[in-house]
Write a protein that holds these residues in place. Structure first.
Motif, mmCIF file in Angstrom:
data_model
loop_
_atom_site.group_PDB
_atom_site.id
_atom_site.type_symbol
_atom_site.label_atom_id
_atom_site.label_comp_id
_atom_site.label_asym_id
_atom_site.label_seq_id
_atom_site.Cartn_x
_atom_site.Cartn_y
_atom_site.Cartn_z
ATOM 1 N N ALA A 175 0.724 -1.734 0.179
ATOM 2 C CA ALA A 175 0.096 -0.016 -0.344
ATOM 3 C C ALA A 175 1.027 1.019 0.058
ATOM 4 C CB ALA A 175 -0.874 -0.025 1.086
ATOM 5 N N ALA A 176 0.168 2.351 -0.616
ATOM 6 C CA ALA A 176 1.034 3.769 -1.067
ATOM 7 C C ALA A 176 -0.505 4.741 -0.759
ATOM 8 C CB ALA A 176 2.166 3.583 -1.759
ATOM 9 N N ALA A 177 -0.167 5.972 -0.089
ATOM 10 C CA ALA A 177 -0.929 6.954 -0.518
ATOM 11 C C ALA A 177 -0.666 7.731 -1.156
ATOM 12 C CB ALA A 177 -0.888 7.920 0.414
ATOM 13 N N VAL A 178 -1.115 8.783 -2.282
ATOM 14 C CA VAL A 178 -0.651 9.349 -3.323
ATOM 15 C C VAL A 178 -1.279 10.612 -3.412
ATOM 16 C CG1 VAL A 178 -0.629 9.422 -5.820
ATOM 17 C CG2 VAL A 178 -0.026 7.067 -4.962
ATOM 18 N N CYS A 179 -0.357 11.630 -3.444
ATOM 19 C CA CYS A 179 -0.772 13.175 -2.856
ATOM 20 C C CYS A 179 -0.860 14.063 -4.115
ATOM 21 C CB CYS A 179 -0.472 13.430 -1.981
ATOM 22 S SG CYS A 179 -1.600 12.684 -0.434
ATOM 23 N N PRO A 180 -1.544 14.062 -5.259
ATOM 24 C CA PRO A 180 -1.506 15.433 -6.563
ATOM 25 C C PRO A 180 -1.380 17.258 -5.956
ATOM 26 C CG PRO A 180 -2.893 13.359 -6.926
ATOM 27 C CD PRO A 180 -2.372 13.695 -5.294
ATOM 28 N N LEU A 181 -0.204 17.586 -5.940
ATOM 29 C CA LEU A 181 0.247 19.065 -5.518
ATOM 30 C C LEU A 181 -0.140 19.769 -6.917
ATOM 31 C CD1 LEU A 181 2.985 18.170 -3.056
ATOM 32 C CD2 LEU A 181 0.399 18.086 -2.607
ATOM 33 N N THR A 198 4.794 7.687 0.679
ATOM 34 C CA THR A 198 3.707 8.684 0.067
ATOM 35 C C THR A 198 4.085 8.962 -1.324
ATOM 36 O OG1 THR A 198 2.432 9.055 2.688
ATOM 37 C CG2 THR A 198 2.168 10.666 0.694
ATOM 38 N N ALA A 199 3.326 9.346 -1.513
ATOM 39 C CA ALA A 199 4.249 9.563 -3.269
ATOM 40 C C ALA A 199 3.254 11.132 -3.209
ATOM 41 C CB ALA A 199 3.476 8.843 -4.220
ATOM 42 N N PHE A 200 4.264 12.475 -3.778
ATOM 43 C CA PHE A 200 3.608 13.765 -4.120
ATOM 44 C C PHE A 200 4.513 13.461 -5.492
ATOM 45 C CE2 PHE A 200 4.461 13.365 0.881
ATOM 46 C CZ PHE A 200 3.630 14.288 1.030
ATOM 47 N N LEU A 201 3.570 14.726 -5.963
ATOM 48 C CA LEU A 201 3.689 14.763 -7.471
ATOM 49 C C LEU A 201 3.034 16.145 -7.330
ATOM 50 C CD1 LEU A 201 1.177 13.115 -9.635
ATOM 51 C CD2 LEU A 201 1.535 11.759 -7.441
ATOM 52 N N VAL A 202 3.747 16.674 -8.862
ATOM 53 C CA VAL A 202 3.345 18.219 -9.343
ATOM 54 C C VAL A 202 3.152 18.013 -10.512
ATOM 55 C CG1 VAL A 202 3.683 20.598 -9.234
ATOM 56 C CG2 VAL A 202 4.165 19.612 -7.219
ATOM 57 N N ARG A 203 2.497 17.971 -11.634
ATOM 58 C CA ARG A 203 2.415 18.384 -13.317
ATOM 59 C C ARG A 203 3.570 19.573 -13.540
ATOM 60 N NH1 ARG A 203 -2.018 16.914 -16.041
ATOM 61 N NH2 ARG A 203 -1.481 16.818 -18.643
ATOM 62 N N SER A 204 3.981 19.051 -14.596
ATOM 63 C CA SER A 204 5.407 19.246 -15.117
ATOM 64 C C SER A 204 5.153 19.806 -17.105
ATOM 65 C CB SER A 204 6.351 19.060 -15.261
ATOM 66 O OG SER A 204 6.790 17.657 -15.786
ATOM 67 N N ASP A 205 5.755 20.184 -17.390
ATOM 68 C CA ASP A 205 5.779 20.335 -18.664
ATOM 69 C C ASP A 205 5.370 19.049 -19.938
ATOM 70 O OD1 ASP A 205 5.352 22.856 -19.252
ATOM 71 O OD2 ASP A 205 7.017 23.816 -19.070
ATOM 72 N N LEU A 261 7.895 13.666 -9.063
ATOM 73 C CA LEU A 261 7.971 13.043 -8.116
ATOM 74 C C LEU A 261 9.247 13.198 -7.144
ATOM 75 C CD1 LEU A 261 5.748 10.178 -7.596
ATOM 76 C CD2 LEU A 261 7.332 9.527 -8.816
ATOM 77 N N ARG A 262 8.241 12.804 -6.409
ATOM 78 C CA ARG A 262 9.000 12.628 -4.496
ATOM 79 C C ARG A 262 8.005 10.953 -3.609
ATOM 80 N NH1 ARG A 262 10.109 18.891 -2.639
ATOM 81 N NH2 ARG A 262 11.540 17.345 -1.184
#
Length: 263
Positions: free
Chosen positions: A21-27, A48-55, A60-61
């Motif tokens: 299991a992993a938590a995923v948080c788009p920012l 926990t995976a954090f992600l931010v949209r890019s070009d 991803l962190r």
């Protein structure tokens, strides 16, 4: 008040309560590191995976409940699952840019998601006696060392039967990450992964460990395509491919929970 969507995903599994299991948080934008660490602690998952949209795709962190880490395979798979299923991503592949391992890619083919990750090597090394003692064994077929200890045992039954002494592993330096593995008649190889200094002493399915297992077993078996299973209590199947300095790791994923974080 800021509302952030989040998902809890079982990666490397075709059903709930399997895999890892992993938590995923788009920012929208990066939060302060301390806030993301606090969120990871509140989620209380191994990562926990954090992600931010890019070009070009997404940045991803990954955070454990202790700190940011350099690579997490199952949380990357979980993040890709969320993007494909819930963020209206139009393509069959996603590019992730990361701080420590460069660019990663995940492709989708039906129910299967495939990670493209850098391969990691390891070399034979004489183990400290405490390592075998902590695993509860007298000897191993072979022992190597890379990003973690890699201990080859005689077969799947021995791997499944292990009951490590986690207290002893915590007391002795250098035993924080240990992967045990063996050849198998059903799969090409099986494994388990122990990391007693983190929230979950045994990781259910470890994508990052397979960046080392795949080239190691590929060279040993003379294969570039292999099937693997991590034989933890939750367990998970992995489709593996060795491409010299890269490995491909395929798995499935299932959403278990979705909700909002309020900051």
């Amino acid at each position: 008040m800021q509302a952030i969507d989040f998902w809890l995903v079982d990666a490397f599994s075709d059903r709930p309560f399997g895999g890892n299991a992993a938590a995923v948080c788009p920012l929208t934008d990066w939060l302060p590191d301390e806030v993301m660490l606090q969120m990871a602690r509140q989620h209380n998952q191994s990562e926990t995976a954090f992600l931010v949209r890019s070009d070009s795709g997404f940045e991803l962190r990954w955070f454990t409940t202790h700190a940011e880490i350099d690579l997490c395979g199952h949380a990357t798979l979980a993040a890709a699952h969320v993007i494909f299923e819930y963020l209206d991503w139009p393509d069959t592949s996603i590019r992730f840019s990361t701080r420590f391992v460069g660019e990663l890619q995940v492709t989708r083919n039906g129910e299967w998601l495939t990670l493209d990750l850098p391969a990691r090597d390891c070399r034979p090394e004489t183990p400290p006696q405490a390592l075998l003692q902590a695993l509860g064994i007298d000897q191993a077929r072979s022992v190597s060392k890379g990003k973690c200890w890699l201990v080859e045992l005689s077969g799947r039954e021995q791997v499944e039967a292990l009951q490590p002494d986690f207290a002893l592993m915590r007391q002795i330096g250098g035993l924080n990450k240990v992967c045990v593995t063996a050849a198998d008649s059903e799969y090409d190889f099986v494994s388990r992964f122990f990391s007693p200094e983190v929230t979950m002493p045994e990781d259910p399915v470890t994508g990052s460990a397979h960046t080392m297992l795949i080239p190691w077993w590929g060279a040993k078996l003379g294969k570039t395509r292999m099937r693997a299973r991590q034989v933890s209590e939750r367990g998970g199947d992995l489709r593996c491919e060795w491409l010299e300095d890269r490995v491909k790791i395929g798995g499935q994923a299932r959403t278990y929970m979705m909700g909002k974080v309020f900051l």
